[in-house]
Design a protein around this motif. Structure first.
Motif, short mmCIF file in Angstrom:
data_model
loop_
_atom_site.label_atom_id
_atom_site.label_comp_id
_atom_site.label_asym_id
_atom_site.label_seq_id
_atom_site.Cartn_x
_atom_site.Cartn_y
_atom_site.Cartn_z
N THR A 14 -5.95 5.33 7.96
CA THR A 14 -6.83 5.13 9.09
C THR A 14 -6.59 4.73 10.46
OG1 THR A 14 -7.73 2.98 8.19
CG2 THR A 14 -9.16 4.98 7.58
N ASP A 15 -5.13 4.02 10.39
CA ASP A 15 -4.39 3.64 11.73
C ASP A 15 -3.69 4.66 12.19
OD1 ASP A 15 -5.95 1.18 11.28
OD2 ASP A 15 -4.44 0.37 9.91
N LEU A 16 -3.31 5.74 11.66
CA LEU A 16 -2.15 6.69 12.04
C LEU A 16 -2.87 7.52 12.97
CD1 LEU A 16 -0.86 7.85 8.50
CD2 LEU A 16 0.52 6.14 10.31
N GLU A 17 -1.96 8.02 13.85
CA GLU A 17 -2.36 8.90 15.06
C GLU A 17 -2.34 10.20 14.00
OE1 GLU A 17 -3.32 8.42 18.14
OE2 GLU A 17 -3.07 6.20 17.59
N ASN A 40 0.78 -1.24 0.07
CA ASN A 40 -0.01 0.03 -0.06
C ASN A 40 0.90 1.25 0.01
OD1 ASN A 40 0.85 -0.03 2.53
ND2 ASN A 40 -0.97 0.03 3.66
N TYR A 84 -4.23 13.49 3.82
CA TYR A 84 -3.89 13.13 5.24
C TYR A 84 -4.47 14.11 6.28
CZ TYR A 84 -0.36 9.65 4.15
OH TYR A 84 0.27 8.43 3.50
N SER A 107 -8.28 13.71 6.81
CA SER A 107 -8.56 12.67 7.58
C SER A 107 -8.28 12.70 9.13
CB SER A 107 -7.43 11.49 7.11
OG SER A 107 -6.33 11.68 7.77
N ALA A 165 1.26 1.42 7.71
CA ALA A 165 0.17 1.61 8.28
C ALA A 165 -0.95 2.13 7.29
CB ALA A 165 0.09 2.05 9.59
N ASP A 166 -2.25 1.80 7.29
CA ASP A 166 -3.03 2.42 6.38
C ASP A 166 -3.36 3.84 7.28
OD1 ASP A 166 -3.53 0.48 4.29
OD2 ASP A 166 -4.63 -0.72 5.67
N GLU A 203 1.05 11.75 13.35
CA GLU A 203 1.83 11.18 12.20
C GLU A 203 1.18 11.49 10.67
OE1 GLU A 203 2.79 6.36 13.86
OE2 GLU A 203 0.62 6.97 13.63
N LYS A 204 -0.06 11.73 10.85
CA LYS A 204 -0.69 12.40 9.72
C LYS A 204 -0.15 13.63 9.24
CE LYS A 204 -5.03 9.85 10.19
NZ LYS A 204 -6.51 9.87 10.62
#
Length: 294
Positions: free
Chosen positions: A137-140, A36, A177, A180, A134-135, A143-144
Motif C-alpha cells: 500500500t506504500d508503493l508508488e 514482510n 501488485y 492494487s 515497504a508494504d 514500483e508496483k
C-alpha cells in the motif's frame, strides 16, 4: 499462526495455520519489528537430528543455506521448503531463536502427522536482523509495476523448468501488485498500457498452468480476465475453448475456437482443436439419438 496450547519451559509452541510446521521459541527476540514480503533478513539455520545437510539441494533451499549466516529476501523462494522458511521468518522478531518441526521430508514432499514423524525435517532458525520492505500500500504505481514484472519474469522462468505450482504463485503475486493500482487518474497512458499488458499475460499464464492441473473453472476465470483486456487475444480464446471442451461444453468451446480461427486462420493448434470439437459434438448427438430412439 495459532497456539497449540502446549508449553515447553515458559514459552509456547505454535503451529502454522496450514499445519506445515510448528515453532517453539528457544530464545525470545526483541522489539516489535517483523519481516514482510520483500524484507531483507540475516538468518542462520541448522538441521536438527540429521547432520547430513547435503541431502538438501540448493534448489530446495532457495536463497537459504544451512550452517551459515545468509542474507535472504522474504518471498523470493520457489520451493516448498524455502516458502516454509519464509513463513517462519515473518513470525519472528530480531534476535529470536526457534526450533522448527516441519511436515516436510528430505525429498521436500509433505508428510502426514502420524506416518511422517520420523521423516519430517527439523531445524533451529535464528533471525539475526530484519530490514523491512515497504508494504504494497506504500508503493508508488511504477514500483508496483516493476515488482509485478519481476514476479512475472521469474514465474515464467521457473514454469519453463516445470515448477508449475511455484510458477503460478509468482503470476498470482504479480496480479496482486497490478490489482492494487486502483485509480487510473494518476497514471500515464503508457503506464496503463503496461499494467493491462502485464495483467493479460499473467492471466494467460495462469490459465496455461491450470490447464495442466486440469482445473478448468480456473482456466475459464483467468481467460475471461485476459479477454476483458484483449477481447481478440487468440491464446485466451484457445485456452478457454480447451477448458470448455474438457468440460464437455462444446457449444461454448466451438464459439471460442471459431473466433480464434477467424483471427488466426493459419494456427494449426486452433484448426486441430476445432476438428476435435466437431467430432465430439457429432458423437454426443449420435449418443443422444440412440438414447431416445428406443
Amino acid at each position: 499462526m495459532t497456539s497449540t496450547g502446549m508449553t515447553i519451559g515458559s514459552l509456547e509452541t505454535f503451529e502454522s495455520d496450514d499445519k506445515l510446521f510448528s515453532k517453539h521459541i528457544l530464545k525470545e527476540g526483541h522489539g516489535d519489528l517483523t519481516a514482510n514480503e520483500g524484507s531483507v533478513c540475516l538468518v542462520h539455520i541448522i538441521m536438527v537430528g540429521d547432520e547430513e545437510a547435503s541431502i538438501l539441494a540448493d534448489k530446495d533451499l532457495g536463497s537459504y543455506r544451512l550452517k551459515e549466516e545468509v542474507e535472504i529476501v522474504v518471498g523470493e523462494g520457489d520451493s516448498l521448503l524455502s516458502e516454509l522458511f519464509d513463513k517462519v521468518v515473518i513470525t519472528m522478531k530480531e534476535g529470536e531463536n526457534a526450533y522448527i518441526k516441519t511436515r516436510v521430508d528430505a525429498n521436500c514432499n509433505k508428510v502426514d502427522e502420524i506416518t511422517g514423524q520420523k521423516l519430517a525435517l527439523k531445524f533451529n532458525i535464528q533471525l539475526k536482523s530484519v530490514s523491512r520492505a515497504a508494504d504494497i500500500t506504500d508503493l508508488e504505481p511504477d514500483e508496483k509495476l516493476d515488482r509485478a514484472e519481476q514476479h512475472k519474469e521469474k514465474g515464467t522462468a521457473i514454469y519453463q523448468m516445470n515448477n508449475i505450482e511455484f510458477g503460478l504463485r509468482r503470476f498470482r503475486k504479480a496480479i496482486q501488485y497490478l490489482e492494487s493500482i486502483q485509480s487510473p487518474s494518476g497514471l500515464s497512458s503508457s503506464m496503463i498500457a503496461r499494467r493491462d499488458t502485464l495483467s493479460c499475460h499473467c492471466n494467460l499464464n495462469l490459465a496455461a498452468g491450470y490447464l495442466k492441473q486440469e482445473k478448468y473453472e480456473k482456466v475459464i476465470e483467468h481467460c475471461n480476465a485476459a479477454l476483458r483486456l484483449e477481447p481478440k487475444n487468440v491464446k485466451g480464446l484457445f485456452r478457454r475453448g480447451q477448458a470448455y471442451a474438457k468440460m464437455h461444453k462444446y457449444d461454448e468451446a466451438k464459439s471460442d475456437i471459431l473466433l480464434a480461427r477467424e483471427l488466426d486462420g493459419e494456427n494449426k493448434a486452433v484448426i486441430s482443436l476445432l476438428k476435435t470439437i466437431d467430432t465430439s459434438i457429432k458423437k454426443e448427438r449420435e449418443m443422444y439419438q440412440k438414447m431416445f430412439s428406443h
